[in-house]
Enzyme design. Sequence first.
Site, PDB file in Angstrom:
ATOM      1  N   ASP A  30      -4.087  -1.356  16.690  1.00 19.01           N
ATOM      2  CA  ASP A  30      -5.099  -2.155  15.986  1.00 19.01           C
ATOM      3  C   ASP A  30      -4.520  -2.947  14.816  1.00 19.01           C
ATOM      4  OD1 ASP A  30      -4.697   0.444  14.867  1.00 19.01           O
ATOM      5  OD2 ASP A  30      -6.532   0.280  13.698  1.00 19.01           O
ATOM      6  N   GLU A  87      -6.299   3.152  14.410  1.00 15.07           N
ATOM      7  CA  GLU A  87      -5.552   3.958  13.429  1.00 15.07           C
ATOM      8  C   GLU A  87      -6.036   3.652  12.032  1.00 15.07           C
ATOM      9  OE1 GLU A  87      -3.261   5.433  10.493  1.00 15.07           O
ATOM     10  OE2 GLU A  87      -3.079   3.289  10.806  1.00 15.07           O
ATOM     11  N   GLU A  88      -6.342   2.363  11.776  1.00 17.36           N
ATOM     12  CA  GLU A  88      -6.688   1.925  10.423  1.00 17.36           C
ATOM     13  C   GLU A  88      -8.115   2.277  10.031  1.00 17.36           C
ATOM     14  OE1 GLU A  88      -4.507   0.704   8.505  1.00 17.36           O
ATOM     15  OE2 GLU A  88      -2.985  -0.315   9.697  1.00 17.36           O
ATOM     16  N   ARG A 145      10.964  12.325   6.530  1.00 13.27           N
ATOM     17  CA  ARG A 145      11.284  13.567   5.821  1.00 13.27           C
ATOM     18  C   ARG A 145      10.679  14.748   6.584  1.00 13.27           C
ATOM     19  NH1 ARG A 145       7.987  16.028   2.302  1.00 13.27           N
ATOM     20  NH2 ARG A 145       9.588  16.248   0.736  1.00 13.27           N
ATOM     21  N   HIS A 157       0.187  -4.447   5.165  1.00  5.02           N
ATOM     22  CA  HIS A 157      -1.221  -4.733   4.846  1.00  5.02           C
ATOM     23  C   HIS A 157      -1.372  -6.031   4.040  1.00  5.02           C
ATOM     24  CE1 HIS A 157      -3.207  -0.576   5.762  1.00  5.02           C
ATOM     25  NE2 HIS A 157      -2.133  -0.785   6.486  1.00  5.02           N
TER      26      HIS A 157
HETATM   27 ZN   LIG Z   1       0.111   1.188  10.202  1.00  5.09          ZN
END
Ligand SMILES: [Zn+2]
Length: 400
Positions: free
Chosen positions: A82, A140-141, A183, A371
């Site tokens: 997306d 996802e957003e 990480r 973004h």
């Molecule tokens: Zn992303």
Amino acid sequence: MQPILDRAHEIAPDLIDLRRELHRVPELDRDLPKTQALVLRALEGLDLDITTGTALSSVTAVLRGGAHDGIGPVVLLRGDMDALPVTEETGLEFSSEQPGQMHACGHDLHVAALVGAARLLCERRDELAGDVVLMWQPAEETTAGAMAMIDEGVLEAAGRPTDAAYCLHVMSSGRPLGTWFSRPGPLWGASDEFIVRVVGVGGHGSAPHMTRDPIPVACEMVTALQTLVTRRVDINDPVVLTVGKFAAGTKENIIPDDAVFEATIRSFSRANRDLLEGAVRRLLEGIADAHGLRAEIEWTPGYPVTINDENEYAFARATLTDLFGEGRYDEEQFADPGTEDFSYVLERVPGAYVSISACAADDPATAADNHSARAVFDDSVLGDCAGYLAEVATRRIERG
Ligand SMILES: [Zn+2]
């Protein structure tokens, strides 16, 4: 057979073309018909069991390895699909054709990289003693598309449970082009929101004893919340709480009936997250009660903390440093308070999430961040991205 990474670079021009086609037609949230159609077109001719989502425009493809009898490991690879509600200002020749929508988080590269991995793995099917589930995921957003795909069965798509899950993310700034990073343990934060309405009884500002003034009580709550965070939470497992909105009253001599404030809370462990909701509710209800008022609390859980499994992280890291050298890997010291819905997959299946810099600018420190309307992702990384995904799945299946 040719090394996977070499072959990945041979097919990279196709992946770059696909990525640029996707970049022109960004779509938001769960309903991504154009994106889904481009994925399905790119998979045509590959021997995969493909299903599409019901509640969202997802694509799930199962690749059956040729060297096992139905009991080999199952490895899941995910690419989110997306875009964001941003009007593109990059000036790229393949810029978004949809005002107000842009692939400003690089998910177009994730889709193309996963198509590349599908092709590379199909070419090696006969050697694979296990299956690969390829997960193209919307939303996802926004609304946890990963969780919706879990509800629709993606983790059992191969007919048996998934053993390990991997994904990658591209970043447009911060590190030199081609640097991989991640990480072990907590990687992205958990984010929860709550709205508090302190219900009192309004009246004249000259006669507060005739009222139940909600404003000082709400102020006391804001201060007490900061004290809660500093006194109840281990400094080595931090929590950030911000009251970002506070509203009450209309005029200096009128005591209002209620006061409302809104807060976001970020945490990096399941233990803290579990502790906080109860502790916040007790604190606020207790303060309201002490003053003879009432607190109404609306709690909205966001994405959980994204945690890299220690073993799968080490496995992913070793794969990356074998492929690209230690000089291209940078282990992050701290988790990031941003959020990610791959967390829902990693709550259920051990796995690892890694990132790669696709920074197109000379100075990563000043490049536009993910973004941003000016974020530029250098798609020359696509060969490496597809090569990594195919290689980590192949090695993980070999390891058993
Ligand atoms: Zn992303």
